[in-house]
Scaffold this active site. Sequence first.
Site, PDB file in Angstrom:
ATOM      1  N   VAL A   1      14.555  -3.242  81.820  1.00 34.00           N
ATOM      2  CA  VAL A   1      13.222  -2.630  81.731  1.00 34.00           C
ATOM      3  C   VAL A   1      12.248  -3.555  82.456  1.00 34.00           C
ATOM      4  O   VAL A   1      12.195  -4.750  82.187  1.00 34.00           O
ATOM      5  CB  VAL A   1      12.745  -2.469  80.273  1.00 34.00           C
ATOM      6  CG1 VAL A   1      11.445  -1.669  80.237  1.00 34.00           C
ATOM      7  CG2 VAL A   1      13.785  -1.782  79.420  1.00 34.00           C
ATOM      8  N   GLU A   2      11.506  -2.952  83.379  1.00 34.78           N
ATOM      9  CA  GLU A   2      10.516  -3.708  84.144  1.00 34.78           C
ATOM     10  C   GLU A   2       9.196  -3.645  83.353  1.00 34.78           C
ATOM     11  O   GLU A   2       8.683  -2.558  83.097  1.00 34.78           O
ATOM     12  CB  GLU A   2      10.368  -3.008  85.497  1.00 34.78           C
ATOM     13  CG  GLU A   2       9.832  -3.827  86.593  1.00 34.78           C
ATOM     14  CD  GLU A   2       9.926  -3.086  87.934  1.00 34.78           C
ATOM     15  OE1 GLU A   2      10.383  -1.923  87.996  1.00 34.78           O
ATOM     16  OE2 GLU A   2       9.511  -3.679  88.925  1.00 34.78           O
ATOM     17  N   ILE A   3       8.697  -4.808  82.966  1.00 35.08           N
ATOM     18  CA  ILE A   3       7.500  -4.856  82.104  1.00 35.08           C
ATOM     19  C   ILE A   3       6.298  -5.342  82.906  1.00 35.08           C
ATOM     20  O   ILE A   3       6.430  -6.215  83.768  1.00 35.08           O
ATOM     21  CB  ILE A   3       7.749  -5.812  80.922  1.00 35.08           C
ATOM     22  CG1 ILE A   3       8.821  -5.229  80.012  1.00 35.08           C
ATOM     23  CG2 ILE A   3       6.468  -6.082  80.139  1.00 35.08           C
ATOM     24  CD1 ILE A   3       9.185  -6.108  78.846  1.00 35.08           C
TER      25      ILE A   3
ATOM     26  N   VAL B   1       8.342  -3.457  91.089  1.00 35.51           N
ATOM     27  CA  VAL B   1       9.260  -4.114  92.033  1.00 35.51           C
ATOM     28  C   VAL B   1      10.409  -3.178  92.425  1.00 35.51           C
ATOM     29  O   VAL B   1      10.677  -2.965  93.610  1.00 35.51           O
ATOM     30  CB  VAL B   1       9.795  -5.446  91.460  1.00 35.51           C
ATOM     31  CG1 VAL B   1      10.872  -6.037  92.368  1.00 35.51           C
ATOM     32  CG2 VAL B   1       8.643  -6.441  91.318  1.00 35.51           C
ATOM     33  N   THR B   2      11.063  -2.566  91.431  1.00 33.60           N
ATOM     34  CA  THR B   2      12.253  -1.762  91.780  1.00 33.60           C
ATOM     35  C   THR B   2      11.896  -0.616  92.722  1.00 33.60           C
ATOM     36  O   THR B   2      12.597  -0.379  93.708  1.00 33.60           O
ATOM     37  CB  THR B   2      12.946  -1.191  90.529  1.00 33.60           C
ATOM     38  OG1 THR B   2      11.976  -0.702  89.638  1.00 33.60           O
ATOM     39  CG2 THR B   2      13.826  -2.200  89.849  1.00 33.60           C
TER      40      THR B   2
END
Length: 310
Positions: free
Chosen positions: A148-150, A186-187
């Site tokens: 999970v990108e936080i 970012v992703t």
Amino acid sequence: MNKKESKVAVVGAGVIGCSWAAYYAVHGLQVNVCDIQEGYQEHARERISVLAAEIPNADVKMAVKQLSFFTSVEEAVAGVDLIQENGPERKAIKQQMFADFERYAPEDALLVSSSSGIVPEDLSVRMKTPERALIGHPVNPAHLLPVVEICGGKDSPKALVEQLENFYRDCGRVTATLNKPIEGFVTNRLQTALVREAIHLVGKGVVNVHDLDQLFMASLGVRWASIGPFLTGQLGGGTGGFRGIAEKILTPLFTSMGYEPVSGETLDMLEQQTTEYYPMDKMKEFAKVRDERQKAVLDIQKNHPLPNKT
Ligand SMILES: NC(=O)c1ccc[n+]([C@@H]2O[C@H](COP(=O)([O-])OP(=O)(O)OC[C@H]3O[C@@H](n4cnc5c(N)ncnc54)[C@H](O)[C@@H]3O)[C@@H](O)[C@H]2O)c1
């Protein structure tokens, strides 16, 4: 927050919402599922059970019992510890949703969006406490892929972001927290750069769709399923590490393709970080694991061939 006693609201029960609901329910959380689409409950319950069954060692019967269904956001978010918002990727819709969350959810509930790229500052324009808006961006399928990108907004307290990191880690997720918000995070920025170039190459007639996919799967796909681009450079640059490959290969490539060269200052920073995380005296060990992983990915591709088109 004790995970076992946590109650979450999953607002928006489409592709990602059902995936999150399955994940949370299998991990023992009480899940209030909410969507505005009339009669969505039956389809969502079935979809969530199917996804839950894909999670290794899931007790699907128990998971389904953790679910409650709502069509009112006000009711769905009452008394929850965290809201995972999965509405359409449209600023105006999400802005209204976050204003509603602030109004109806407990004051200490974490207010989190699955958005693919809308920054907290844009989500929170209708809130009195905009610093509460946070991003917890999963990668599809969210019930299977662990990261999970936080991201918090520029005024979000560090402690609040850490609370979200702890929540996800307690649920068994891996977290990656951005130092500052940026559209696309970012992703999706990485993915967009690659897909945009793929479309450009096919559009210009350089290669066809099938050959581009073949090339990707047999090269970068294998490499990047094993290690990231900076470790790749550190390993590929010989004794010069990442800086070596940047100077020898990337700089002339960038110039010939019309891109700005990397500045000396950025190169210094990249060299400092690559040698910190991937020390040169450990290169043999890193290379060994890279190769084992790459062989494993190649085996998986060989054992799971794509179907023929006819
Ligand atoms: N699909 C992906 O691969 C993916 C991956 C990561 C993140 N995301 C993000 O997750 C979010 C959801 O994407 P999705 O693909 O699941 O979309 P989706 O269209 O499948 O689902 C959106 C759902 O939200 C519901 N909805 C609309 N307005 C609502 C409201 N006011 N209250 C409650 N529900 C409402 C819709 O009825 C629909 O069921 C987006 O922000 C998207 O960027 C998607």
